[in-house]
Design an enzyme around this catalytic site. Structure first.
Site, PDB file in Angstrom:
ATOM      1  N   VAL A   1       2.238 -15.343 -53.144  1.00 35.13           N
ATOM      2  CA  VAL A   1       2.952 -14.459 -52.217  1.00 35.13           C
ATOM      3  C   VAL A   1       3.356 -15.208 -50.949  1.00 35.13           C
ATOM      4  CG1 VAL A   1       2.860 -12.281 -50.942  1.00 35.13           C
ATOM      5  CG2 VAL A   1       1.654 -12.487 -53.116  1.00 35.13           C
TER       6      VAL A   1
ATOM      7  N   LYS B   1      -5.695  -5.870 -50.487  1.00 31.50           N
ATOM      8  CA  LYS B   1      -6.279  -4.542 -50.781  1.00 31.50           C
ATOM      9  C   LYS B   1      -7.797  -4.546 -50.659  1.00 31.50           C
ATOM     10  CE  LYS B   1      -5.354  -6.221 -55.120  1.00 31.50           C
ATOM     11  NZ  LYS B   1      -4.089  -6.758 -55.431  1.00 31.50           N
TER      12      LYS B   1
ATOM     13  N   GLU C   1       1.600  -2.571 -46.185  1.00 28.57           N
ATOM     14  CA  GLU C   1       2.364  -1.938 -47.268  1.00 28.57           C
ATOM     15  C   GLU C   1       2.171  -2.635 -48.607  1.00 28.57           C
ATOM     16  OE1 GLU C   1       3.892   0.714 -48.869  1.00 28.57           O
ATOM     17  OE2 GLU C   1       4.904   0.963 -46.947  1.00 28.57           O
TER      18      GLU C   1
ATOM     19  N   VAL D   1      -0.772  -1.984 -51.620  1.00 30.03           N
ATOM     20  CA  VAL D   1      -0.858  -0.866 -52.571  1.00 30.03           C
ATOM     21  C   VAL D   1       0.443  -0.677 -53.335  1.00 30.03           C
ATOM     22  CG1 VAL D   1      -1.460   1.558 -52.825  1.00 30.03           C
ATOM     23  CG2 VAL D   1      -2.280   0.306 -50.853  1.00 30.03           C
TER      24      VAL D   1
ATOM     25  N   GLY E   1       2.350 -13.662 -67.992  1.00 29.84           N
ATOM     26  CA  GLY E   1       2.106 -13.679 -66.546  1.00 29.84           C
ATOM     27  C   GLY E   1       1.806 -12.298 -65.971  1.00 29.84           C
TER      28      GLY E   1
ATOM     29  N   GLU F   1      -3.945 -12.067 -64.942  1.00 28.63           N
ATOM     30  CA  GLU F   1      -4.461 -13.332 -64.416  1.00 28.63           C
ATOM     31  C   GLU F   1      -5.424 -13.961 -65.421  1.00 28.63           C
ATOM     32  OE1 GLU F   1      -6.094 -12.706 -60.540  1.00 28.63           O
ATOM     33  OE2 GLU F   1      -4.297 -11.642 -59.887  1.00 28.63           O
TER      34      GLU F   1
ATOM     35  N   ASP G   1      -9.513  -3.019 -59.276  1.00 27.78           N
ATOM     36  CA  ASP G   1      -8.320  -3.261 -58.462  1.00 27.78           C
ATOM     37  C   ASP G   1      -7.660  -1.917 -58.112  1.00 27.78           C
ATOM     38  OD1 ASP G   1      -5.858  -5.219 -57.766  1.00 27.78           O
ATOM     39  OD2 ASP G   1      -5.093  -3.484 -58.856  1.00 27.78           O
TER      40      ASP G   1
ATOM     41  N   LYS H   1      -7.108   0.206 -54.329  1.00 36.17           N
ATOM     42  CA  LYS H   1      -5.842   0.790 -53.869  1.00 36.17           C
ATOM     43  C   LYS H   1      -5.994   2.291 -53.615  1.00 36.17           C
ATOM     44  CE  LYS H   1      -3.201  -2.717 -56.330  1.00 36.17           C
ATOM     45  NZ  LYS H   1      -2.657  -3.068 -57.648  1.00 36.17           N
TER      46      LYS H   1
HETATM   47  N1  LIG Z   1       0.232 -12.125 -56.505  1.00 39.31           N
HETATM   48  C1  LIG Z   1       0.671 -10.885 -56.464  1.00 39.31           C
HETATM   49  O1  LIG Z   1       1.548 -10.472 -57.262  1.00 39.31           O
HETATM   50  C2  LIG Z   1       0.150  -9.929 -55.415  1.00 39.31           C
HETATM   51  C3  LIG Z   1       0.593  -8.597 -55.413  1.00 39.31           C
HETATM   52  C4  LIG Z   1       0.143  -7.717 -54.411  1.00 39.31           C
HETATM   53  C5  LIG Z   1      -0.773  -8.162 -53.475  1.00 39.31           C
HETATM   54  N2  LIG Z   1      -1.214  -9.458 -53.540  1.00 39.31           N
HETATM   55  C6  LIG Z   1      -2.167  -9.886 -52.499  1.00 39.31           C
HETATM   56  O2  LIG Z   1      -1.600 -10.965 -51.753  1.00 39.31           O
HETATM   57  C7  LIG Z   1      -2.633 -11.827 -51.291  1.00 39.31           C
HETATM   58  C8  LIG Z   1      -2.325 -13.252 -51.727  1.00 39.31           C
HETATM   59  O3  LIG Z   1      -2.259 -13.308 -53.130  1.00 39.31           O
HETATM   60  P1  LIG Z   1      -1.680 -14.588 -53.912  1.00 39.31           P
HETATM   61  O4  LIG Z   1      -1.476 -14.150 -55.314  1.00 39.31           O
HETATM   62  O5  LIG Z   1      -0.560 -15.183 -53.148  1.00 39.31           O
HETATM   63  O6  LIG Z   1      -2.955 -15.572 -53.838  1.00 39.31           O
HETATM   64  P2  LIG Z   1      -2.997 -17.136 -54.188  1.00 39.31           P
HETATM   65  O7  LIG Z   1      -1.809 -17.536 -54.981  1.00 39.31           O
HETATM   66  O8  LIG Z   1      -4.350 -17.392 -54.732  1.00 39.31           O
HETATM   67  O9  LIG Z   1      -2.885 -17.865 -52.768  1.00 39.31           O
HETATM   68  C9  LIG Z   1      -3.900 -17.823 -51.806  1.00 39.31           C
HETATM   69  C10 LIG Z   1      -3.564 -18.761 -50.665  1.00 39.31           C
HETATM   70  O10 LIG Z   1      -4.608 -18.630 -49.695  1.00 39.31           O
HETATM   71  C11 LIG Z   1      -5.148 -19.930 -49.411  1.00 39.31           C
HETATM   72  N3  LIG Z   1      -6.599 -19.839 -49.202  1.00 39.31           N
HETATM   73  C12 LIG Z   1      -7.548 -19.452 -50.073  1.00 39.31           C
HETATM   74  N4  LIG Z   1      -8.764 -19.554 -49.504  1.00 39.31           N
HETATM   75  C13 LIG Z   1      -8.563 -20.010 -48.263  1.00 39.31           C
HETATM   76  C14 LIG Z   1      -9.433 -20.334 -47.184  1.00 39.31           C
HETATM   77  N5  LIG Z   1     -10.763 -20.189 -47.284  1.00 39.31           N
HETATM   78  N6  LIG Z   1      -8.877 -20.786 -46.025  1.00 39.31           N
HETATM   79  C15 LIG Z   1      -7.548 -20.954 -45.927  1.00 39.31           C
HETATM   80  N7  LIG Z   1      -6.682 -20.685 -46.906  1.00 39.31           N
HETATM   81  C16 LIG Z   1      -7.188 -20.207 -48.052  1.00 39.31           C
HETATM   82  C17 LIG Z   1      -4.858 -20.758 -50.642  1.00 39.31           C
HETATM   83  O11 LIG Z   1      -4.897 -22.099 -50.222  1.00 39.31           O
HETATM   84  P3  LIG Z   1      -4.650 -23.346 -51.202  1.00 39.31           P
HETATM   85  O12 LIG Z   1      -3.145 -23.348 -51.376  1.00 39.31           O
HETATM   86  O13 LIG Z   1      -5.128 -24.504 -50.437  1.00 39.31           O
HETATM   87  O14 LIG Z   1      -5.399 -23.035 -52.449  1.00 39.31           O
HETATM   88  C18 LIG Z   1      -3.482 -20.242 -51.043  1.00 39.31           C
HETATM   89  O15 LIG Z   1      -2.479 -20.888 -50.297  1.00 39.31           O
HETATM   90  C19 LIG Z   1      -3.937 -11.264 -51.890  1.00 39.31           C
HETATM   91  O16 LIG Z   1      -4.557 -10.424 -50.940  1.00 39.31           O
HETATM   92  C20 LIG Z   1      -3.462 -10.448 -53.074  1.00 39.31           C
HETATM   93  O17 LIG Z   1      -4.349  -9.391 -53.418  1.00 39.31           O
HETATM   94  C21 LIG Z   1      -0.775 -10.346 -54.483  1.00 39.31           C
END
Ligand SMILES: NC(=O)c1ccc[n+]([C@@H]2O[C@H](COP(=O)([O-])OP(=O)(O)OC[C@H]3O[C@@H](n4cnc5c(N)ncnc54)[C@H](OP(=O)(O)O)[C@@H]3O)[C@@H](O)[C@H]2O)c1
Length: 412
Positions: A20, A95, A119, A122, A177, A180, A191, A195
Site C-alpha cells: 500500500v 485495522k 477509511e 475497513v 493473489g 496471503e 480480519d 473491521k
Molecule cells: N495490502 C492490502 O491490500 C491492504 C488492504 C487494506 C488495508 N491494508 C493495510 O495497510 C497496511 C499496510 O499493508 P501492506 O500490505 O502495504 O503491508 P506490507 O506490504 O507488509 O508493507 C509494510 C511496510 O511497513 C514496513 N515495516 C514493517 N515493520 C516495520 C517496522 N518495525 N519499522 C518500520 N517499518 C516497518 C515494511 O518495511 P520493509 O519494506 O523494510 O519490509 C514495509 O515497507 C496494513 O495495516 C494493512 O492491514 C492493506
C-alpha cells in the site's frame, strides 16, 4: 508568483512502503496537482520509514501529516501516538491498530486537537467510514453488516461455482493473489472481526474492541453444504454483523446463508459489500473491491485530502452499550441419518421440544447415503445449540450434525 509567495508544500511523512505504501507514494505524485487544485497546497513526500530506511523522529519533525502503512500494533501504535502528540494529523489503513487501540488513539488525537483518519482500514475501497460518520451523522443506525473480507468471499464464490473443496480453492486464491501466504486471519474470521469492531464503534458510538467480537471462519465449510443450499435457493457468505439489540449491541462474524433476493447474495469474487440500516433511511448497500495496493492507497489519499481541506469528525464515545451474545438466528442443518422409518419424526420432535420450527426440508440418498438438509426458523442460538446436542445423541445419526446460520429475510 515568486517562490516566496507560493504556498508552502504539505509535507507527508510516510511510515511503511510495502504494497500500500509504495502505491500511495506513486499516487501522491500522480495526483499532487489535483490535490493542490482542491486545497491550495501541493503535497510532497518528505520522508519514508521502513525497516532499513529513515528515522522516525526526523520524519515527524519534517512533516505536516503522517501516513502510517506499516500494519500490526507494534511499533505502529507507538508511532501513531507520538505523531499525534507532536501535533501531526495521521492517516492509517491499520485495522488491527484501530480495533485494539482505537479508544486510546482517539483520545490522544482529541487531546492533541488533530485528526486521525482510517477509511482504508475497513471494507477496501467502499467509503463506509465517511458515510457513517458524515452522511449518517444524524441517523440512529440500527444495523451495519456485510461482506468485509475479500479473500473468504472469493473462496466461497469459487466453491459454490465449481464444487471444489475448500483446500483446493485456497491454493487457487493464493495463486491469484487473493489470499496471503499465511491466510489464517482471513479464513478464521479474525480480519473481518477487527473491521466489525471498528464499524460498530462508529455506528453506535460505544467503545468496543476486537476481543468483544465473536467470530467464526470458513475452514469447515463442505462442498456438500453449498450444493444443498443451492437447491434451497441459498448462497453462502462470511458476514460481519453489528446491530442494536434490546439489551445492547451484538457484533459477530460468521458464515451465513442468504436467500437469492438479498442484496448481498450476488456479491461474488474478492468483492466487499456493506449495508447500513436505520428507520430513517431503510437500507443502503455499497459494494466494491475489497483490497489491493492501489485501491487501498486511493482511500488513504482521500483521507489526506479530507484532512487538508475539511472539518474533523468527532470520535467521542457516548455511552457504554452491553454486548449481547445470545441472539436469535435461523439455521441450515445438515444430517447424515440412517435410512429408517421415524428418523425425521425423531429429529422434528427434538426441534419441537426446544421450540424450534422447520421452514424447509430436503431429503436425499438412500441406505448408507441418506441425508436430511433443513432450514429452521429463527430461534435463540442457545436453544438451537441445545437441540443440536440432543440430535447428535440420536442413534439414527451417522455423523456429527453440521449447521450454518441463515438470514431468513427475503428481499423482493
Ligand atoms: N495490502 C492490502 O491490500 C491492504 C488492504 C487494506 C488495508 N491494508 C493495510 O495497510 C497496511 C499496510 O499493508 P501492506 O500490505 O502495504 O503491508 P506490507 O506490504 O507488509 O508493507 C509494510 C511496510 O511497513 C514496513 N515495516 C514493517 N515493520 C516495520 C517496522 N518495525 N519499522 C518500520 N517499518 C516497518 C515494511 O518495511 P520493509 O519494506 O523494510 O519490509 C514495509 O515497507 C496494513 O495495516 C494493512 O492491514 C492493506
Amino acid at each position: 508568483m515568486t517562490s516566496d509567495e507560493r504556498p508552502k508544500a504539505v509535507r507527508i511523512g510516510l511510515l511503511g512502503r510495502g504494497t500500500v505504501g509504495a502505491a500511495f507514494a506513486e499516487l501522491l505524485e500522480e495526483r499532487a496537482g489535483a490535490i493542490e487544485a482542491v486545497c491550495g497546497r501541493r503535497p510532497e513526500l518528505s520522508g519514508v520509514l521502513t525497516r532499513n530506511e529513515g528515522d522516525f523522529g526526523e520524519i515527524v519533525d519534517g512533516s505536516d501529516v503522517v501516513v502510517e502503512l506499516i500494519g500490526g500494533t507494534d511499533p505502529a501504535r507507538g508511532y501513531v501516538i507520538d505523531a499525534l502528540r507532536a501535533g501531526r494529523p495521521v492517516v492509517t489503513a491499520n485495522k488491527q491498530l484501530l480495533a485494539q487501540h482505537g479508544e486510546e488513539l482517539f483520545a490522544v488525537a482529541r487531546e492533541a486537537g488533530v485528526q486521525l483518519r482510517f477509511e482504508a482500514a475497513v471494507a477496501g475501497v467502499i467509503p463506509i467510514v465517511r458515510v457513517i460518520q458524515e452522511g449518517f451523522a444524524a441517523t440512529e443506525i440500527s444495523k451495519v453488516f456485510g461482506i468485509v473480507n475479500g479473500t473468504t468471499n472469493f473462496i466461497l464464490s469459487e466453491m459454490a461455482a465449481t464444487g471444489a473443496a475448500y483446500e483446493d480453492v485456497l491454493v487457487r486464491a493464493k495463486e491469484l493473489g487473493y489470499a496471503e501466504a499465511d491466510p489464517s486471519d482471513d479464513v478464521n474470521g479474525a480480519d473481518a472481526a477487527a473491521k466489525m469492531a471498528i464499524l460498530a464503534r462508529l455506528a453506535f458510538h460505544t467503545p468496543i474492541t476486537l476481543d468483544e467480537v465473536a467470530y467464526e471462519g470458513i475452514e469447515a465449510i463442505q462442498p456438500d453444504d453449498l450444493a444443498y443450499a443451492k437447491e434451497l435457493g441459498l448462497s453462502l457468505k462470511l458476514l460481519g454483523v453489528a446491530e442494536r439489540r434490546d439489551a445492547g449491541i451484538s457484533v459477530r462474524v460468521f458464515p451465513c446463508f442468504l436467500y437469492g433476493g438479498h442484496p448481498l447474495a450476488p456479491v461474488g469474487g474478492p468483492f466487499n459489500a456493506v449495508m447500513v440500516e436505520a428507520p430513517a433511511i431503510t437500507e443502503v448497500t455499497m459494494s466494491g473491491p475489497g483490497a489491493g495496493g492501489v485501491q487501498t492507497a486511493s482511500a488513504v489519499l482521500g483521507d489526506l485530502l479530507s484532512i487538508l481541506s475539511g472539518e474533523a469528525p468527532v470520535h467521542e464515545a457516548r455511552e457504554r452499550l452491553d454486548v449481547v451474545t445470545d441472539v436469535s438466528s435461523s439455521f441450515y442443518l445438515y444430517l447424515e441419518v440412517a435410512d429408517r422409518p421415524g428418523v425425521l419424526a425423531a429429529i422434528a420432535r427434538v426441534l419441537g421440544d426446544n421450540g424450534i420450527s422447520v421452514k424447509s426440508v430436503v431429503q436425499r440418498g438412500i441406505g448408507d447415503d441418506a441425508r436430511l438438509v433443513m432450514v429452521v426458523h429463527e430461534c435463540l442460538e442457545s436453544r438451537f445449540a441445545a437441540a443440536l446436542d440432543e440430535i447428535a445423541e440420536l442413534e439414527d445419526l451417522r455423523s456429527a450434525p453440521r449447521s450454518i446460520r441463515v438470514i431468513e429475510e427475503e428481499f423482493v
